[in-house]
Structure formats: C-alpha cells, structure tokens
Design a protein around this motif. Structure first.
Motif, short mmCIF file in Angstrom:
data_model
loop_
_atom_site.label_atom_id
_atom_site.label_comp_id
_atom_site.label_asym_id
_atom_site.label_seq_id
_atom_site.Cartn_x
_atom_site.Cartn_y
_atom_site.Cartn_z
N GLY A 67 -2.78 -3.02 16.77
CA GLY A 67 -3.55 -3.79 17.74
C GLY A 67 -4.20 -4.96 17.04
O GLY A 67 -4.81 -4.79 15.97
N GLN A 69 -6.19 -8.90 17.87
CA GLN A 69 -6.66 -9.98 18.73
C GLN A 69 -7.58 -10.90 17.91
O GLN A 69 -8.16 -10.47 16.91
CB GLN A 69 -7.43 -9.44 19.94
N GLY A 80 -7.01 -2.88 15.62
CA GLY A 80 -7.02 -1.48 16.05
C GLY A 80 -5.98 -0.69 15.28
O GLY A 80 -4.84 -1.15 15.13
N VAL A 86 -11.45 0.58 15.72
CA VAL A 86 -11.31 -0.87 15.88
C VAL A 86 -12.23 -1.54 14.86
O VAL A 86 -13.43 -1.27 14.82
CB VAL A 86 -11.69 -1.33 17.31
N HIS A 105 -11.99 6.38 20.52
CA HIS A 105 -10.76 7.05 20.95
C HIS A 105 -10.50 8.31 20.13
O HIS A 105 -10.85 8.38 18.95
CB HIS A 105 -9.56 6.11 20.81
N VAL A 109 -5.26 3.69 18.26
CA VAL A 109 -5.29 2.50 19.10
C VAL A 109 -3.89 1.89 19.14
O VAL A 109 -3.29 1.62 18.09
CB VAL A 109 -6.31 1.47 18.56
N LEU A 112 -4.65 -3.90 22.07
CA LEU A 112 -5.95 -4.57 22.22
C LEU A 112 -5.77 -5.79 23.12
O LEU A 112 -4.70 -6.41 23.13
CB LEU A 112 -6.51 -5.02 20.88
N TRP A 114 -8.35 -9.19 24.41
CA TRP A 114 -9.66 -9.85 24.28
C TRP A 114 -9.86 -10.84 25.42
O TRP A 114 -8.98 -11.66 25.71
CB TRP A 114 -9.74 -10.55 22.93
N LEU A 121 -13.82 -6.63 24.92
CA LEU A 121 -12.58 -6.21 24.26
C LEU A 121 -12.09 -4.94 24.93
O LEU A 121 -12.86 -4.01 25.15
CB LEU A 121 -12.84 -5.94 22.77
N SER A 123 -9.39 -1.78 24.60
CA SER A 123 -8.52 -1.07 23.66
C SER A 123 -7.80 0.06 24.39
O SER A 123 -8.42 0.86 25.09
CB SER A 123 -9.33 -0.52 22.48
N SER A 125 -5.04 3.41 24.04
CA SER A 125 -4.83 4.42 23.00
C SER A 125 -3.76 5.43 23.38
O SER A 125 -3.41 5.58 24.56
CB SER A 125 -6.16 5.15 22.72
#
Length: 307
Positions: A67, A69, A80, A86, A105, A109, A112, A114, A121, A123, A125
C-alpha cells in the motif's frame, strides 16, 4: 520507464531503476516532485529522481508493503505493510523521517487511498475491513467499514461526491457514502462475567464455584462494546453508521434502541463476477476500470451510483 508512442502501439525503454532486492509491490510517480516512489517484498520503501534515475533514499518497513500513497502538499508518504501497520514518513530531497505509525487491522494492509481535500486516509486489509483514518481532523478518529466477505484488494475515492469505492477478492464492488456523520466502533470491554446478567464466563472458576453455575462463552456487543453472554446477545442488527452494513451481534438492550432509520444502508453493493485486484476510477466520465485474477479487464459505468 518507457515512452509511449502517440498511437499507444509501441513502448520505448528509457531507463531502469535498481530499487529492490525482491518483487516490487507498488509504484507511484509524483510529477510535481519528479520522484518515483516504490515498495517491495524486501521490506523497503525507496524513492528515486525520475530525471537522473538516482536513488534519493529509503526506509525499512516492518514487513513487505503493498500500500502506497503520497501527499504532495506536505510531502508525507503513507506505507501499508503485511503486518497490518501503516507508516507515515516525511520526505525531503534526500532524507526521510518517521512521523507516526497506525495499527488497527488484524490482517495485512492490501490497499491505501488518500483524500488530500478532506485529509483522510483509507486502508483496506486482508481482514475484510476498511479503516478511515481522520488525519486532517487531528482527533485520532478511526472509522471501520465492514462490507466485504473476503480481503479488500483495491480502493478508489470520488472526491466530488465523497464516495469511496472498494473492491475485493469476493468480487464485490461496494460504493460507500462518506458524506454522513459516522461513529467510531467502541473498544471491547474486559470482564470475568456477563455485564448484563452477571453470569460467569468459563474461565472464572471462583464465581462458578461460589454461584454453582456453569461458565459461559464470552461475546461482545458491537454497538456498546460490553462483554456479554450468548443469551444476552441473541439478536443481530446492521449498524451502517458504525460501518456494519451486514448484521452483527448486539446485546438485547442495544437492539431495542436501534431505530429503522439507523438501519438504513449507507453503501450499495454490486457483483463484478471476478476476483478484483486493481481498480481505477475516472471521475470525469464516471467510469470504473477493474482488473482481476482471471486476466479480464472490465469497464463499468458508475454514473447511476456515483453521482
């Protein structure tokens, strides 16, 4: 890095970036900074200058990351990883510093997204859930969204309508209305006995002996977070404003307090009929592109639901 021909029928190799020691999981090109950001299974985040091809820096993550961003305004990067964490880093031209880490989580992850306008944000999972982290609000709010039956694979956000699009391995495309006042899910409370009827749980030997009662299994009400037995939480209900679009366990008193208006769904569900691994949403036309493990790319007109 390639140059595409005008008719899109030819790609000419420009340069290669020696970025990772194992599989590259995610790349972002930041045009404003002329940076190429990447994460890999080697537990490293790196960034390069796209003009010179030079490596500018890196950071070791707690696990392989897929992940990624970036916020252009503040130069914050969000990573992530497979541990469910994260990591937020602040990038300079040739250095980076750790800002903070989020852990919410129970699985890794996988995606992600944004939103630079609302500064939140999202996320996704492998634990089937999505968490919205309110970074701009500075209140530490984390909102859970439960609408998939398998791991969340990809996320996209429609800024103009404040709708989140999530896709998963279950083939589901879920469109979430984020323009509603959502509530945080409560922390699960610890107790040795049911917080409704005071029946002991099965590990509470002393109370079982004193009351001559057999211990019960512990559950939790998703609305109030209290530890309850099965008899005191026999009902199920959806709680959309808490992110529970499917029916979940609630205690009997909370079930009575939830109104029909509170059960009104805040998301729409659509079956893509393939295991989606990536999505791209074109807000100008309202089109959604999905690609799946079945090697099929599908194009969807989302204007009936994203508007």
């Amino acid at each position: 890095e390639f140059i595409l021909s005008e008719d899109y029928n030819k790609m000419t190799l420009v340069k290669s970036y020696q970025a990772h020691q194992s599989r590259v999981m995610m790349i972002l090109f930041v045009l404003e900074m002329e940076w190429v950001l990447s994460t890999g299974q080697d537990k490293h985040f790196t960034w390069h200058c796209s003009e010179s091809g030079q490596r500018l820096g890196g950071y070791r993550t707690s696990a392989g990351a897929c992940g990624l961003q970036f916020d252009v305004e503040t130069r914050h990067v969000f990573v992530g990883d497979h541990s469910g964490q994260v990591t937020i880093l602040k990038l300079e031209q040739e250095s980076c510093s750790l800002v903070t880490t989020f852990k919410g989580h129970t699985g890794g992850v996988t995606a992600l997204c944004w939103d630079p306008i609302q500064r939140v944000l999202f996320s996704g999972s492998s634990d089937h859930s999505i968490i919205m982290w309110d970074i701009g609000g500075r209140k530490g709010t984390a909102i859970e969204l439960q609408g998939h039956n398998d791991k969340v694979q990809s996320l996209s956000y429609a800024h103009h309508t404040r709708q989140l699009i999530s896709c998963g391995a279950d083939g589901g495309i879920v469109v979430w209305n984020m323009d509603v006042e959502r509530q945080e899910t409560p922390e699960w409370l610890d107790s040795d006995s049911c917080q409704k009827c005071d029946q002991p749980f099965f590990w509470n030997f002393k109370q079982m002996w004193d009351s001559k009662k057999i211990g019960l299994r512990q559950h939790h009400c998703r609305k109030c977070g209290k530890a309850v037995c099965g008899k005191c939480s026999s009902k199920r209900s959806s709680i959309p404003l808490m992110g529970f679009e499917f029916e979940v366990r609630v205690c009997d008193s909370c079930h009575e307090s939830i109104t029909d208006e509170e059960r009104a769904p805040t998301a729409t569900f659509h079956d893509s009929k393939h295991n989606i691994v990536h999505v791209h949403f074109d807000a100008t036309r309202g089109w959604l592109l999905t690609s799946g493990t079945d090697k099929v790319i599908k194009l969807w007109d989302m204007t009936p639901v994203v508007s």
